[in-house]
Write a protein that holds these residues in place. Structure first.
Motif, PDB file in Angstrom:
ATOM      1  N   UNK A 138     -29.692 -47.415  68.887  1.00  0.00           N
ATOM      2  CA  UNK A 138     -29.074 -48.729  68.844  1.00  0.00           C
ATOM      3  C   UNK A 138     -29.669 -49.407  67.614  1.00  0.00           C
ATOM      4  N   UNK A 139     -29.029 -49.279  66.454  1.00  0.00           N
ATOM      5  CA  UNK A 139     -29.635 -49.654  65.177  1.00  0.00           C
ATOM      6  C   UNK A 139     -29.976 -51.134  65.086  1.00  0.00           C
ATOM      7  N   UNK A 140     -29.158 -51.978  65.693  1.00  0.00           N
ATOM      8  CA  UNK A 140     -29.420 -53.415  65.593  1.00  0.00           C
ATOM      9  C   UNK A 140     -30.721 -53.762  66.317  1.00  0.00           C
ATOM     10  N   UNK A 141     -30.862 -53.372  67.561  1.00  0.00           N
ATOM     11  CA  UNK A 141     -32.070 -53.682  68.327  1.00  0.00           C
ATOM     12  C   UNK A 141     -33.315 -53.027  67.736  1.00  0.00           C
ATOM     13  N   UNK A 142     -33.213 -51.766  67.367  1.00  0.00           N
ATOM     14  CA  UNK A 142     -34.389 -51.069  66.878  1.00  0.00           C
ATOM     15  C   UNK A 142     -34.800 -51.538  65.486  1.00  0.00           C
ATOM     16  N   UNK A 143     -33.861 -51.981  64.684  1.00  0.00           N
ATOM     17  CA  UNK A 143     -34.230 -52.543  63.385  1.00  0.00           C
ATOM     18  C   UNK A 143     -34.977 -53.859  63.580  1.00  0.00           C
ATOM     19  N   UNK A 144     -34.537 -54.657  64.534  1.00  0.00           N
ATOM     20  CA  UNK A 144     -35.267 -55.892  64.850  1.00  0.00           C
ATOM     21  C   UNK A 144     -36.662 -55.556  65.365  1.00  0.00           C
ATOM     22  N   UNK A 145     -36.788 -54.386  65.977  1.00  0.00           N
ATOM     23  CA  UNK A 145     -38.053 -53.923  66.533  1.00  0.00           C
ATOM     24  C   UNK A 145     -39.005 -53.408  65.459  1.00  0.00           C
ATOM     25  N   UNK A 146     -38.509 -53.284  64.228  1.00  0.00           N
ATOM     26  CA  UNK A 146     -39.365 -52.830  63.137  1.00  0.00           C
ATOM     27  C   UNK A 146     -39.049 -51.432  62.644  1.00  0.00           C
ATOM     28  N   UNK A 147     -37.962 -50.854  63.131  1.00  0.00           N
ATOM     29  CA  UNK A 147     -37.590 -49.510  62.712  1.00  0.00           C
ATOM     30  C   UNK A 147     -37.231 -49.503  61.231  1.00  0.00           C
ATOM     31  N   UNK A 148     -37.794 -48.554  60.475  1.00  0.00           N
ATOM     32  CA  UNK A 148     -37.548 -48.454  59.038  1.00  0.00           C
ATOM     33  C   UNK A 148     -36.979 -47.074  58.702  1.00  0.00           C
ATOM     34  N   UNK A 149     -36.540 -46.927  57.458  1.00  0.00           N
ATOM     35  CA  UNK A 149     -36.004 -45.643  56.994  1.00  0.00           C
ATOM     36  C   UNK A 149     -37.070 -44.555  57.059  1.00  0.00           C
ATOM     37  N   UNK A 150     -38.313 -44.919  56.734  1.00  0.00           N
ATOM     38  CA  UNK A 150     -39.406 -43.936  56.771  1.00  0.00           C
ATOM     39  C   UNK A 150     -39.627 -43.406  58.181  1.00  0.00           C
ATOM     40  N   UNK A 151     -39.563 -44.318  59.168  1.00  0.00           N
ATOM     41  CA  UNK A 151     -39.763 -43.904  60.557  1.00  0.00           C
ATOM     42  C   UNK A 151     -38.625 -42.998  61.004  1.00  0.00           C
ATOM     43  N   UNK A 152     -37.399 -43.375  60.656  1.00  0.00           N
ATOM     44  CA  UNK A 152     -36.235 -42.553  61.018  1.00  0.00           C
ATOM     45  C   UNK A 152     -36.351 -41.167  60.387  1.00  0.00           C
ATOM     46  N   UNK A 153     -36.763 -41.133  59.119  1.00  0.00           N
ATOM     47  CA  UNK A 153     -36.894 -39.852  58.426  1.00  0.00           C
ATOM     48  C   UNK A 153     -37.932 -38.964  59.100  1.00  0.00           C
ATOM     49  N   UNK A 154     -39.072 -39.548  59.469  1.00  0.00           N
ATOM     50  CA  UNK A 154     -40.111 -38.767  60.143  1.00  0.00           C
ATOM     51  C   UNK A 154     -39.643 -38.290  61.510  1.00  0.00           C
ATOM     52  N   UNK A 155     -38.871 -39.127  62.197  1.00  0.00           N
ATOM     53  CA  UNK A 155     -38.420 -38.777  63.557  1.00  0.00           C
ATOM     54  C   UNK A 155     -37.504 -37.557  63.576  1.00  0.00           C
ATOM     55  N   UNK A 156     -36.863 -37.276  62.447  1.00  0.00           N
ATOM     56  CA  UNK A 156     -35.919 -36.162  62.393  1.00  0.00           C
ATOM     57  C   UNK A 156     -36.606 -34.811  62.550  1.00  0.00           C
ATOM     58  N   UNK A 157     -37.921 -34.800  62.384  1.00  0.00           N
ATOM     59  CA  UNK A 157     -38.676 -33.556  62.580  1.00  0.00           C
ATOM     60  C   UNK A 157     -38.576 -33.091  64.023  1.00  0.00           C
TER      61      UNK A 157
END
Length: 363
Positions: free
Chosen positions: A4-23
């Motif tokens: 849920x990109x809107x909520x998680x971005x408000x939560x502090x989610x960044x591109x770096x975190x998303x990139x790492x999570x893909x592992x």
């Protein structure tokens, strides 16, 4: 991966975190909000879930600091509680860590909160006012990777506001100072410029200084219990656990229990004592201890009334606690980097960190 990109971005989610999570395949991103014994409350794209760490995770961790902490982004196996508690499998890379030494221990580290952008160091302008404690908070805050901001509370109880601010300015070099009051609805408005989607702020300070009161004002409702400082100058512990809370479209707030005693694991003395560090460059000897050496610029500043003896003694004390005694600024920085990356990829990560810091300085 469902997000849920809107909520998680408000939560502090960044591109770096998303990139790492893909592992990590077939797992979902969440952020740790609270912990009670061995159960964590994790906020995911679908709301809050209860979660426990996996057996493999528990087996592989080497110390308390590696367990999930409030503010951590983690990888969980579910985004709802339809199948019971979720399982935390991994903690993603922390961009900032506010930590202290565990009381009564020489080695153990307690992670207070992670992934913080701004640390509000709260100090009341009545009985809690203490410059030496403030220096300690600033030293740890600067080292954490977050930006410290001093929040003075209960200004309505102080008759010498300007004098107090001048005292703080002499030790809080380069740090913004905000003055608040619990008796006015406008007393917390100055904090709002640090609150916006994707940002995380943490409130740190002694018990009873008004952290919970300020957070309630920001939340717009009395979710947190509040109490003041007792007549014996000891705060009442109204906040008993660390807790992360979402502000609608204003990011994240982390409340922490009162911490009168703050043991140092690491500290950034070059920023918290920038005045002493600057003077040290004028000393005759590079390894000057600022005690009895000839042509010591620091001792000269004390004689001229530019620097106080109390501040220099505080510097010595914190330097000793952080095990930097006898080291100059460059040696301290090298020691800090060595400690940070010990057991975490070693020199490869250290070199990467140094390059990042150099890029920031070149901005």
């Amino acid at each position: 991966m469902k997000l849920n990109t809107i909520n998680l971005k408000n939560l502090g989610l960044t591109k770096d975190i998303i990139q790492e999570s893909k592992i990590y395949k077939d797992l979902f991103i969440g952020r740790v909000a609270t912990q009670y014994k061995n159960v964590y409350k994790v906020i995911t794209g679908n709301g809050e879930i209860a979660a426990e760490i996996s057996g493999k995770f528990h087996y592989e961790v080497k110390g308390l600091s590696e367990y999930p902490a409030v503010g951590d982004f983690v990888m969980v196996d579910s985004i709802d509680d339809s199948q019971g508690n979720g399982i935390i499998h991994h903690v993603l890379t922390r961009k900032s860590v506010f930590a202290r030494k565990v009381a009564g221990s020489t080695e153990d580290i307690q992670i207070v909160a992670t992934n913080i952008d701004t640390i509000f160091i709260c100090m009341s302008m009545n009985n809690d006012f203490n410059l030496r404690r403030l220096e300690r908070y600033l030293s740890i805050a600067w080292d954490s990777g977050a930006t410290p901001v001093i929040v003075l509370t209960k200004s309505d109880l102080c008759k010498e506001i300007e004098a107090k601010i001048n005292e703080i300015s002499s030790v809080a070099i380069g740090v913004e100072i905000l003055v608040t009051s619990s008796t006015s609805d406008e007393g917390y408005q100055s904090l709002k410029k640090y609150l916006y989607s994707g940002q995380t702020v943490a409130f740190i300070g002694s018990s009873g200084v008004g952290k919970s009161t300020l957070i309630n004002c920001l939340l717009g409702q009395d979710l947190l219990d509040t109490n003041g400082i007792r007549n014996d100058d000891k705060g009442r512990h109204t906040t008993t656990k660390r807790e992360l809370m979402l502000l609608p479209n204003l990011g994240v707030v982390i409340d922490t229990p009162g911490m009168r005693e703050l043991g140092i694991i690491r500290a950034d003395l070059t920023k918290s004592f920038a005045d002493i560090d600057k003077l040290a460059f004028q000393c005759r000897f590079n390894d000057c201890s600022h005690r009895k050496e000839p042509n010591c610029a620091v001792q000269k500043a004390i004689k001229e009334g530019i620097l106080t003896v109390d501040r220099l003694e505080s510097y010595w004390k914190l330097k000793k606690e952080a095990k930097y005694d006898g080291l100059n600024s460059k040696m301290i920085e090298k020691e800090k980097i060595s400690e940070m990356f010990n057991g975490m990829g070693g020199m490869k990560n250290a070199r990467k960190y140094i390059k990042q810091q150099n890029r920031k300085k070149g901005r």
